[in-house]
Design an enzyme around this catalytic site. Structure first.
Site, short mmCIF file in Angstrom:
data_model
loop_
_atom_site.label_atom_id
_atom_site.label_comp_id
_atom_site.label_asym_id
_atom_site.label_seq_id
_atom_site.Cartn_x
_atom_site.Cartn_y
_atom_site.Cartn_z
CG HIS A 1 -9.34 0.12 -1.03
ND1 HIS A 1 -8.85 -0.28 0.20
CD2 HIS A 1 -10.70 0.07 -0.89
CE1 HIS A 1 -9.85 -0.56 1.01
NE2 HIS A 1 -10.98 -0.35 0.37
CG ASP B 1 -6.30 -3.02 2.98
OD1 ASP B 1 -5.35 -2.77 3.73
OD2 ASP B 1 -6.84 -2.16 2.25
N GLY C 1 -6.35 4.92 11.59
CA GLY C 1 -4.99 4.51 11.91
C GLY C 1 -4.86 3.82 13.25
CB SER D 1 -0.90 0.02 1.23
OG SER D 1 -1.60 1.24 1.31
N GLY E 1 -9.80 3.22 6.83
CA GLY E 1 -9.48 4.64 6.95
C GLY E 1 -9.14 5.13 8.33
CG MET F 1 -9.03 6.84 2.30
SD MET F 1 -8.17 6.59 3.87
CE MET F 1 -6.47 6.82 3.33
CG HIS G 1 -3.97 -1.40 -1.83
ND1 HIS G 1 -5.02 -2.22 -2.20
CD2 HIS G 1 -4.47 -0.55 -0.90
CE1 HIS G 1 -6.09 -1.90 -1.50
NE2 HIS G 1 -5.78 -0.88 -0.71
CG MET H 1 -11.88 -3.34 4.47
SD MET H 1 -10.30 -2.82 3.75
CE MET H 1 -9.62 -1.81 5.08
CG MET I 1 -11.41 2.89 1.65
SD MET I 1 -10.25 2.78 3.03
CE MET I 1 -8.73 3.19 2.16
CG ASP J 1 -5.58 2.81 0.65
OD1 ASP J 1 -6.33 1.91 0.23
OD2 ASP J 1 -4.70 2.62 1.51
#
Length: 220
Positions: free
Chosen positions: A68, A175, A146, A10, A144, A39, A35, A139, A70, A37
């Protein structure tokens, strides 16, 4: 690549000050794809990356890129992501009422299509769309957010999805907090594609890739 297993770093976890060099190291270490992301700050708390950033990444590497999404209403950005260089587009089933339409649009635009399932989402949402899927991502953390730990309760879900997919060629990915310990558990449960970010990009990329491959070889 380790047998049929695929390692998918990622790039969200990459150091932006050294981004191009880390992308080159990932390729040299044998990453199967990258990958990426996206968001929107609504479907998930964070905001990250867009089509312009994807276009820059596409110019840096020939590796396949998995986007991906999100985001709410993924149908609004499918075309721009594919135009910018996405090879695979994955979106969340929770984010749209037009799941089948989105899958078919992705394929019609020349990319592979997949869906992601958040931890609380049942695998039953896949039952009637398998023929339109190239990939499923489970998931193993809340998307999203941390600083999370791997949700071990997703292992039975992975097993159920593997059974649901049967002999179909659909890839089953995971993931979230994938490291040398959790990757083996996921592989044993039936996953064959593994997204790793923080673990893989902290320290020596080559050494971390080797540790993930070693764990996969044990899962066999």
């Amino acid at each position: 690549m380790c047998g049929e297993f695929k390692l998918t770093p990622s790039v969200f976890a990459a150091d932006l000050a050294d981004f191009a060099e880390q992308v080159a190291q990932l390729k040299a270490s044998g990453a199967d794809m990258l990958h990426f992301d996206v968001m929107d700050g609504r479907f998930v708390e964070r905001i990250a990356f867009g089509a312009d950033h994807l276009r820059m990444l596409r110019a840096m590497t020939e590796l396949p890129i998995e986007v991906h999404l999100m985001v709410e209403r993924p149908e609004d950005c499918i075309a721009s992501m594919i135009e910018a260089g996405a090879d695979i587009v994955v979106f969340h089933v929770e984010a749209t009422t037009r799941v089948l339409s989105c899958l078919r649009r992705i394929r019609a635009l020349g990319a592979k299509a997949g869906v992601a399932l958040s931890p609380a989402t049942s695998e039953e949402s896949l039952r009637y769309i398998v023929d339109d899927l190239d990939k499923v991502i489970v998931m193993t953390v809340n998307p999203g957010e941390g600083g999370q730990s791997f949700v071990t309760g997703m292992l039975p879900k992975i097993r159920k999805i593997r059974a649901l997919l049967g002999d179909s060629p659909v890839d089953l990915g995971v993931d979230g907090s994938v490291d040398a310990q959790t990757i083996k558990l996921c592989a044993e449960a039936g996953a064959n594609v593994f997204v790793s970010g923080g673990y893989l990009l902290k320290g020596s990329i080559a050494a971390n890739m080797d540790s993930l491959r070693a764990a996969l070889s044990e899962a066999g």
